[in-house]
Design a protein around this motif. Sequence first.
Motif, PDB file in Angstrom:
ATOM      1  N   ALA B 150       0.837  -1.199   0.000  1.00 14.19           N
ATOM      2  CA  ALA B 150       0.000   0.000   0.000  1.00 14.19           C
ATOM      3  C   ALA B 150       0.870   1.246   0.000  1.00 14.19           C
ATOM      4  N   ASP B 151       0.794   2.021  -1.070  1.00 13.15           N
ATOM      5  CA  ASP B 151       1.491   3.307  -1.029  1.00 13.15           C
ATOM      6  C   ASP B 151       0.511   4.466  -1.078  1.00 13.15           C
ATOM      7  N   GLU B 152      -0.677   4.218  -1.658  1.00 10.69           N
ATOM      8  CA  GLU B 152      -1.729   5.237  -1.664  1.00 10.69           C
ATOM      9  C   GLU B 152      -2.716   4.941  -0.535  1.00 10.69           C
ATOM     10  N   PRO B 153      -3.262   5.981   0.141  1.00 10.34           N
ATOM     11  CA  PRO B 153      -4.311   5.711   1.135  1.00 10.34           C
ATOM     12  C   PRO B 153      -5.473   4.941   0.504  1.00 10.34           C
ATOM     13  N   LEU B 154      -6.077   4.049   1.273  1.00  9.78           N
ATOM     14  CA  LEU B 154      -7.115   3.172   0.734  1.00  9.78           C
ATOM     15  C   LEU B 154      -8.414   3.928   0.477  1.00  9.78           C
ATOM     16  N   GLU B 155      -9.191   3.416  -0.465  1.00 14.66           N
ATOM     17  CA  GLU B 155     -10.466   4.050  -0.808  1.00 14.66           C
ATOM     18  C   GLU B 155     -11.631   3.111  -0.513  1.00 14.66           C
ATOM     19  N   ILE B 156     -11.617   2.429   0.634  1.00 13.96           N
ATOM     20  CA  ILE B 156     -12.752   1.552   0.932  1.00 13.96           C
ATOM     21  C   ILE B 156     -13.668   2.129   2.009  1.00 13.96           C
ATOM     22  N   TYR B 157     -13.116   2.991   2.868  1.00 11.61           N
ATOM     23  CA  TYR B 157     -13.936   3.575   3.933  1.00 11.61           C
ATOM     24  C   TYR B 157     -15.016   4.457   3.321  1.00 11.61           C
ATOM     25  N   GLN B 158     -16.240   4.287   3.836  1.00 14.52           N
ATOM     26  CA  GLN B 158     -17.386   5.050   3.367  1.00 14.52           C
ATOM     27  C   GLN B 158     -17.677   4.831   1.885  1.00 14.52           C
ATOM     28  N   THR B 159     -17.571   3.558   1.451  1.00 13.62           N
ATOM     29  CA  THR B 159     -18.075   3.172   0.145  1.00 13.62           C
ATOM     30  C   THR B 159     -19.048   2.023   0.369  1.00 13.62           C
ATOM     31  N   THR B 160     -19.904   1.774  -0.626  1.00 18.06           N
ATOM     32  CA  THR B 160     -20.864   0.674  -0.512  1.00 18.06           C
ATOM     33  C   THR B 160     -20.118  -0.645  -0.356  1.00 18.06           C
ATOM     34  N   PHE B 161     -19.004  -0.767  -1.055  1.00 15.94           N
ATOM     35  CA  PHE B 161     -18.200  -1.981  -0.987  1.00 15.94           C
ATOM     36  C   PHE B 161     -17.642  -2.207   0.418  1.00 15.94           C
ATOM     37  N   GLY B 162     -17.274  -1.126   1.089  1.00 16.67           N
ATOM     38  CA  GLY B 162     -16.682  -1.243   2.420  1.00 16.67           C
ATOM     39  C   GLY B 162     -17.694  -1.526   3.514  1.00 16.67           C
ATOM     40  N   MET B 163     -18.976  -1.366   3.162  1.00 20.02           N
ATOM     41  CA  MET B 163     -20.029  -1.472   4.165  1.00 20.02           C
ATOM     42  C   MET B 163     -20.501  -2.915   4.357  1.00 20.02           C
ATOM     43  N   TYR B 164     -20.576  -3.683   3.251  1.00 19.55           N
ATOM     44  CA  TYR B 164     -21.182  -5.009   3.341  1.00 19.55           C
ATOM     45  C   TYR B 164     -20.427  -6.009   4.211  1.00 19.55           C
ATOM     46  N   PRO B 165     -19.093  -6.056   4.163  1.00 19.10           N
ATOM     47  CA  PRO B 165     -18.415  -7.029   5.044  1.00 19.10           C
ATOM     48  C   PRO B 165     -18.815  -6.867   6.504  1.00 19.10           C
ATOM     49  N   ALA B 166     -18.891  -5.612   6.956  1.00 18.58           N
ATOM     50  CA  ALA B 166     -19.251  -5.367   8.356  1.00 18.58           C
ATOM     51  C   ALA B 166     -20.689  -5.775   8.627  1.00 18.58           C
TER      52      ALA B 166
END
Lengths: 359, 292
Positions: B150-166
């Motif tokens: 990882a060199d770029e900050p991640l873009e999963i927080y506050q996306t629809t994709f990031g919501m379903y696993p939780a």
Amino acid sequence: MSTILRTRRGLIAAVAIGAVAALATGCGSSASPESSSSGGGDALSGQVVWADYGGPTNESRQVAYFDGFGEKTGVDVVSTSIEDSVYYGMLEGGSGDYDIFQVGAAEVLNYSGNVEELTDAAQGDLLPDTLRPYMAAGFYIGIGQGWLTATFPNGGPQNWADFFDTQKFPGKRAWPGAPGSYDSSYEIALLADGVAPEDLYPLDIARATKKLDSIRGDLVFYQSYPEVQQLLTSGSASIAVSVTGQFTALRNAGQDVTVQYNQLFITPNGFVIPKTSNNPKAAMALAEYINDPKNQAVFAKRTGYGPVNSAVFDELSADDQKNLVNAPAHADQVLHWDEQWRADNKDKLLDAYTAWLAG
Amino acid sequence: MSSSTIATGARMAPVAQRRTLGVSRAELRWLMWPPLLFFVVALGLPMVALVMQSLEGGGAAYPGMFSVPAFLGSLGRTLLMALVTMVLTSILGAVYGLALVASPAWLRIVLLAALMLSLWTSVMVRSFGWMLMELPKGAIYWFLGLFGLADEPLEIYQTTFGMYPAMIAVMLPFAVLPIMSALQSIDQEQLKAASVFGAGPLLTFRTVTWPQMLPSIISGAVLVFVMALGFYVTPLLLGGPSNMTISGVINSQLKTANRPDLGAAMSILLVGATILIYLIADRLFRVSEKWG
């Protein structure tokens, strides 16, 4: 039905508060305000139920105001966590168990008919004329942008146009994400879009929304203010728009924080004594005690929230004043909301902001 | 409803009922009062209060709620979200349930403990945990960084994709537990018989195991769907405000807008829709029988 609910709520709260009071005073007398007929400070008795949002601010009030007031008058100030449904009921003239509770400017303007008018000694001279007779124990909060100083070694954003410039100042922006947090959002967007501060109102919501859309992908939304600290310290956001209290908290935790006072919005917050208060006399005496510049200076120093009383500045050194949002040094940088317009358009603002958030 | 079921049951087999419970029919009627009273106080009164609150403006709240701009969108989003959560949770739940039953004892204990620990932890805490992981520079970013990924900050927080696993993690126990109990009650003799008659593992699964676990998958799925309709904290924190649910809109009406009648009307619509969906599911799949 609201009566059913409120009565039940009131009953539970009354029992709880009664229990607390009995413990605190060792089952001392709980005289009603009517029983103490004569005027003068020594006639005060009973307790004052104080409702606010708790936390370190309440602790500071305990130190700056409540302890001294209790020693002087023998009146106990019982703090409780404010419930929206209870205080709205009291603002509308219903009964409840709060003697004095926290409100924003919009509520004071919308419901001033149901709250007690303050004595002269309790009025803060730095408040607008419309709020002055009703808002007790006030303090100024600021809403603006701040960042960890190390994020922008060559100096950060100077204004809201810079805030929207993600090329010049890269990184995510922490942004209020709860439906009720339309605080300043439209004002900020319009200023960034080139509207002059004096032409902000009435707010052009459509234009502001379009401007907000342009930066949406660069925003990280927070639901409660303390999340701001997490977002900044973890490096997940490079700039945050927030109440200045969060920046003060970061500073107290040893972080080097820069707050941009240029185009920072300041707005008064405070307390009202509802006409249905159980102990209005003691609540008024408490409001007067809080308005004393010496006491308010203690609170301002501890919290970084600005005073509502100009004499408080005489009590504070230049260094103490540096981080107060309404200090004379910031006076020509900060901006004010049109509180009346916001109060009149509360529903419209909430609906529009909720719809924008939900996208 | 529950009282009539028990009453008819008692009428049909009074002797057996009395013997198994060791109480007389009169005593049985007595025993029904505490739960009944509890539901009148804990469910009935608040519902009546809610209905009266919604009618405070003379019923204007019912057409009025459609004029709240975020309302219809969030309603559709909530239904879709519940549907996706239900499907994904059911698939994962079935796999998890099978793994629980098929794995050796030590692994079964680990899997079950993990599931229970998740169930016992508050939704708020779990959602915050996921938030700390998914933040642009959160735990996942740090972990990937250990391997130089990882060199770029991640873009999963506050996306629809990031919501379903939780959301799946929150709901998983409710899907797994019924499946697990169905699998455990399968008669071992049937499995032995299948293998004696020469069926391979795949055929045994298809003809013996699957038909017996399907009803519990469906009842678990209905439970998950109905519960997911009330999701609030998890999608808000992890999906961001773009994934605002109907509960979020109700909350803003009650708490911020001071329009409790609108909030109450929306709540009643949500409760009504939930009951309707449950009744349809019950009619189609006889869900309540499986919980009996």
